[in-house]
Design an enzyme around this catalytic site. Structure first.
Site, PDB file in Angstrom:
ATOM      1  N   GLY A   1       0.797  -1.217   0.000  1.00 23.93           N
ATOM      2  CA  GLY A   1       0.000   0.000   0.000  1.00 23.93           C
ATOM      3  C   GLY A   1       0.829   1.267   0.000  1.00 23.93           C
ATOM      4  O   GLY A   1       0.365   2.330   0.388  1.00 23.93           O
ATOM      5  N   GLY A   2       2.075   1.166  -0.472  1.00 27.69           N
ATOM      6  CA  GLY A   2       2.891   2.357  -0.653  1.00 27.69           C
ATOM      7  C   GLY A   2       3.290   3.057   0.627  1.00 27.69           C
ATOM      8  O   GLY A   2       3.678   4.226   0.610  1.00 27.69           O
TER       9      GLY A   2
ATOM     10  N   SER B   1       4.834  -5.464  -2.569  1.00 28.11           N
ATOM     11  CA  SER B   1       4.942  -4.032  -2.837  1.00 28.11           C
ATOM     12  C   SER B   1       5.587  -3.333  -1.649  1.00 28.11           C
ATOM     13  O   SER B   1       6.719  -3.632  -1.288  1.00 28.11           O
ATOM     14  CB  SER B   1       3.559  -3.468  -3.180  1.00 28.11           C
ATOM     15  OG  SER B   1       3.673  -2.186  -3.749  1.00 28.11           O
TER      16      SER B   1
END
Length: 542
Positions: free
Chosen positions: A132-133, A218
């Site tokens: 989720g960055g 991610s």
């Protein structure tokens, strides 16, 4: 009257379904280092579930923007049968589907799924960090659910960590008050605290604190690379899995402390806040609105001399990282080619953008990304966009660990294209799920490969919990293979096992090292794209 009766029946059916779920389980208690918790033992699956376990003091009030603090002991029995609140975040990725109990700064909770019977002990452990960055995400999402992996004989932990302004704000005043004289990295320190909690408590769930594999996708994968590099965490882990992401330029790489502090000062000045003390006095709502109105995409991680003493590339090249087996890879079409061309993908447009991005080396880039035919052009744009986005940095992590470690490194390329969506009023989102289709938006191009985040529910064995797509037998076959690879690696530091394609570890300094193509029919093949990454490596490091 019939409609009213039907509505009542629907409500009653829903209530009976919820009741049935509880009827399948009975309470179970576990004694932890700080007190007793009570979860549920599912008699249908044999899995014990403990949700919303606190692993640090709530980071609120004076503990805002401080490293997580150890819990105090509690009296009595703490119920851990529902997911705790997720970290404060905006709807940056509208396709994330949470099961958490609201949104709160008081978010430092983790979840455990364990298959352990009363006499079981020393089971392998998986700790999973969500993506989720570093601005969004939640350990309760369906795709991260640990039950399917727990059925493989693994104790599974998913953990929250602070995000965005609450997780990564650095500032000289914050550095001055910290005992280690640095600031930022609070979310990554939360991950470290969760690993310490696992070390101290996982045996109570039948897990082995000396057989802990960390994994993530991610930003979660970036977190794995950070914990692997950090002197605070490297002795707490025994294996690592990275799915699309590493804390290495150009994507989300840590910056020097002075740069991070400068960004923090500029941010506070831009919103009219005079000091950290003033910021701490504000309500969650005020900080949330100030941050979201600024339209910032988070704050960078920091080379703080504490969690991270220097850049990851230097840590790995000095062999100072955790010397553990690594399984790492990325997806075949991480991001659409239009992210590079900034418009329709045409021959002239692609060549022009390459010349703009690489004025001195454009001819080399055009050779490395063949684009003569229409199909080649689509792949050229997609590959270059994906490499620049996240594939190169993940490759660099892979390359560093195979060259500066004696531990095995296994590399994959996830290539299974998802089936169509069940609801055509929806479209695939950026973070792996779906969002409502905007009638004004241009139609998305047909997928030519697996996009970013598409592999999560396959790897964790959770297709049955993610009902957005019309899964087929081929999807379940690909999922079974990928989950078995992951489960074997978590258990043995080696993904190989019966009825699976043989997966050889990578060789040092070999640009044809084997890569496992994970698809309906998975197969090991020689790498053919490393010349691209070697070019980008020179480009980013000159």
């Amino acid at each position: 009257m019939k409609k009213q009766l039907f509505a009542i029946m629907v409500v009653l059916f829903g209530i009976s379904e919820l009741t049935a779920q509880h009827e399948n389980a009975f309470p179970v208690q576990v004694t932890l280092e700080k007190g007793i918790i009570e979860g549920l033992y599912d008699t249908h699956t044999g899995i014990q579930k403990y949700f919303g376990i606190p692993f640090a003091k709530p980071p609120v009030g004076e503990l805002r923007w401080k490293a997580p603090q150890p819990l105090d002991a509690w009296e009595g029995v703490k119920e851990t049968k529902a997911f705790g609140p997720r970290p404060v975040q905006a709807m940056v990725f509208g396709d994330m589907k949470s099961r958490s109990n609201g949104v709160s700064e008081d978010c430092l909770y983790l979840n455990v799924w364990t298959p352990a019977k009363r006499t079981d002990k020393n089971l392998p452990v998986l700790v999973y960090f969500y993506g989720g960055g570093n601005v969004a995400g939640d350990a309760s999402e369906y795709r991260y659910d640990g039950e399917s992996m727990a059925k493989k004989g693994i104790v599974v932990v998913t953990t929250n960590y602070r995000l965005n302004i609450f997780g990564n704000l650095a500032h000289p005043e914050l550095s001055a008050e910290a005992p280690y004289k640095a600031s930022g990295n609070y979310g990554q320190l939360d991950q470290n605290m969760a690993l310490k909690w696992v070390r101290d408590n996982i045996a109570a769930f039948g897990g082995d604190p000396n057989q802990v594999t960390i994994a993530g996708e991610s930003a979660g994968s970036i977190g794995v690379s950070v914990q692997m590099a950090s002197p605070l965490s490297k002795d707490l882990i025994n294996g690592a899995i990275g799915e699309s992401g590493a804390a290495i330029p150009p994507t989300m790489a840590p910056v020097p402390l002075a740069e991070a502090e400068k960004q923090g000062v500029q941010f506070l000045e831009s919103v009219g806040i005079q000091s950290i003390a003033e910021l701490r006095k504000l309500s969650t709502r005020d900080i949330y609105e100030i941050y979201t109105e600024s339209q910032r995409f988070g704050f960078p991680m920091v080379i703080d001399g504490y969690l991270l003493p220097k850049p990851l590339t230097d840590i790995f090249a000095s062999k100072e990282q955790a010397q553990v087996p690594l399984l790492v890879g990325w997806n075949s079409a991480e991001i659409p080619g239009m992210a590079f061309t900034q418009g329709p993908i045409t021959q002239d447009g692609f060549v022009a953008k390459v010349k703009e991005a690489y004025p001195k080396d454009y001819q080399k880039v055009l050779e490395l990304y063949p684009h003569s035919t229409a199909e080649e052009l689509q792949w050229a744009a997609t590959n270059l966009a994906s490499d620049r986005f996240i594939a190169y940095s993940t490759w660099k992590w892979f390359d560093l660990h195979r060259d500066y470690s004696d531990q095995p490194v296994y590399r994959y390329l996830y290539s299974k294209i998802r089936p169509p969506l069940r609801d055509q009023n929806l479209m695939s989102g950026l973070a792996g799920g779906t969002v409502e289709r905007n009638s004004d938006a241009p139609p998305m191009p047909k997928a030519i490969g697996a996009p970013h985040a598409a592999e999560i529910e396959y790897a964790m064995g959770n297709l049955h919990l993610v009902d957005d797509y019309a899964w087929t037998a081929e999807d379940y076959k690909a999922s079974k293979t990928m989950q078995e690879f992951f489960a074997n690696f978590i258990k043995n530091g080696n993904p190989n096992g019966d009825a699976l394609p043989d997966w050889e570890a990578a060789e040092k300094n070999d640009n044809t090292s084997p890569v496992m193509i994970i698809d309906t029919e998975s197969k090991l093949t020689e790498a053919t794209d490393d010349a691209r990454y070697e070019f980008l490596d020179k480009n980013y490091n000159n």
